[in-house]
Motif scaffolding. Sequence first.
Motif, PDB file in Angstrom:
ATOM      1  N   TYR A   1       1.880   5.703   3.978  1.00 31.79           N
ATOM      2  CA  TYR A   1       1.455   5.449   2.606  1.00 31.79           C
ATOM      3  C   TYR A   1       1.958   4.119   2.073  1.00 31.79           C
ATOM      4  CZ  TYR A   1      -1.230   9.618   1.802  1.00 31.79           C
ATOM      5  OH  TYR A   1      -2.235  10.559   1.839  1.00 31.79           O
ATOM      6  N   ASP A   2       2.989   3.541   2.684  1.00 28.32           N
ATOM      7  CA  ASP A   2       3.346   2.167   2.338  1.00 28.32           C
ATOM      8  C   ASP A   2       2.166   1.245   2.654  1.00 28.32           C
ATOM      9  OD1 ASP A   2       5.953   2.769   1.502  1.00 28.32           O
ATOM     10  OD2 ASP A   2       6.708   2.682   3.551  1.00 28.32           O
TER      11      ASP A   2
ATOM     12  N   LEU B   1      -0.703   1.925   0.011  1.00 25.96           N
ATOM     13  CA  LEU B   1      -0.441   1.324  -1.304  1.00 25.96           C
ATOM     14  C   LEU B   1      -0.551  -0.198  -1.246  1.00 25.96           C
ATOM     15  CD1 LEU B   1       2.539   3.562  -2.499  1.00 25.96           C
ATOM     16  CD2 LEU B   1       0.149   3.702  -3.205  1.00 25.96           C
TER      17      LEU B   1
ATOM     18  N   THR C   1      -2.382   5.383  -9.276  1.00 27.37           N
ATOM     19  CA  THR C   1      -1.717   6.077  -8.182  1.00 27.37           C
ATOM     20  C   THR C   1      -0.655   7.014  -8.748  1.00 27.37           C
ATOM     21  OG1 THR C   1      -0.141   4.260  -7.909  1.00 27.37           O
ATOM     22  CG2 THR C   1      -2.122   4.210  -6.557  1.00 27.37           C
TER      23      THR C   1
ATOM     24  N   ARG D   1       6.087  -0.121  -2.319  1.00 25.85           N
ATOM     25  CA  ARG D   1       5.234  -0.313  -3.483  1.00 25.85           C
ATOM     26  C   ARG D   1       5.430   0.854  -4.448  1.00 25.85           C
ATOM     27  NH1 ARG D   1       5.035  -4.422  -1.253  1.00 25.85           N
ATOM     28  NH2 ARG D   1       3.274  -5.756  -0.715  1.00 25.85           N
TER      29      ARG D   1
ATOM     30  N   VAL E   1       4.404   3.613  -7.479  1.00 31.47           N
ATOM     31  CA  VAL E   1       3.246   4.344  -7.986  1.00 31.47           C
ATOM     32  C   VAL E   1       3.226   4.204  -9.510  1.00 31.47           C
ATOM     33  CG1 VAL E   1       3.138   5.968  -6.079  1.00 31.47           C
ATOM     34  CG2 VAL E   1       4.589   6.501  -8.055  1.00 31.47           C
TER      35      VAL E   1
ATOM     36  N   TRP F   1       3.362  -4.470  -9.474  1.00 31.23           N
ATOM     37  CA  TRP F   1       2.730  -4.551  -8.146  1.00 31.23           C
ATOM     38  C   TRP F   1       2.711  -6.009  -7.722  1.00 31.23           C
ATOM     39  CZ3 TRP F   1      -0.580  -1.022  -5.218  1.00 31.23           C
ATOM     40  CH2 TRP F   1      -0.379   0.312  -5.598  1.00 31.23           C
TER      41      TRP F   1
END
Length: 207
Positions: free
Chosen positions: A150-151, A154, A165, A185, A187, A205
């Motif tokens: 999931y890194d 994202l 997210t 990153r 959420v 971000w």
Amino acid sequence: MPDLTGDEERSRAAKIALRSRLITARRALSPEDRLVAAARLQDQILALVRREHPAVIAAYVPIGPEPGGSTLPSFLAAHAEVLLPVLLPSGDLDWAVYFPLTLAPGPRGLLEPGGPRLGVTAVTAASLVLVPALAVDRRGMRMGRGGGSYDRVLARLPFPEPPLTVALLHDGELIDAVPAEPHDRPVHGWITPSGGLTLNRAAEWTK
């Protein structure tokens, strides 16, 4: 094996220790506690979906004590098109559209959609992305299981305006600080059974 600075080594060691504690706590949850938590999370997700009106939701299939319950994909599919991940040998995630009764066993005990694979960039079509997490802090920094899948997801989302997210958590998994590394990153929000939805759209971000 890559050389790590002292700070990186300490961060990695802290992550390993914290991850172990969180997994142990999840495994201690009774089946009844898991069902109650899943129902509360789905109520909060429904309120979010009704407010945001996403046409496409990227989600996942919770396994065992993961928050959201095994019915999460079918629950979401009543309100939007749902994309579910397919784990690739590299650890990256491909995606496929979820259709009821099409989930099949995948690697590492996962359940995966049976439809055509759409590619790793298919997640960029979603306007709401629900992600698994073992913990999140109030900056929005997320801790996963350590595989990095999931890194990559994202980091792949559109910038500077990524989709919303949101991480799904059990109570007690919103913590003061998640040890973070440069590739991590944040959420935009998280949902807990007792605390409901919290959004931090100001989460920074960067690429």
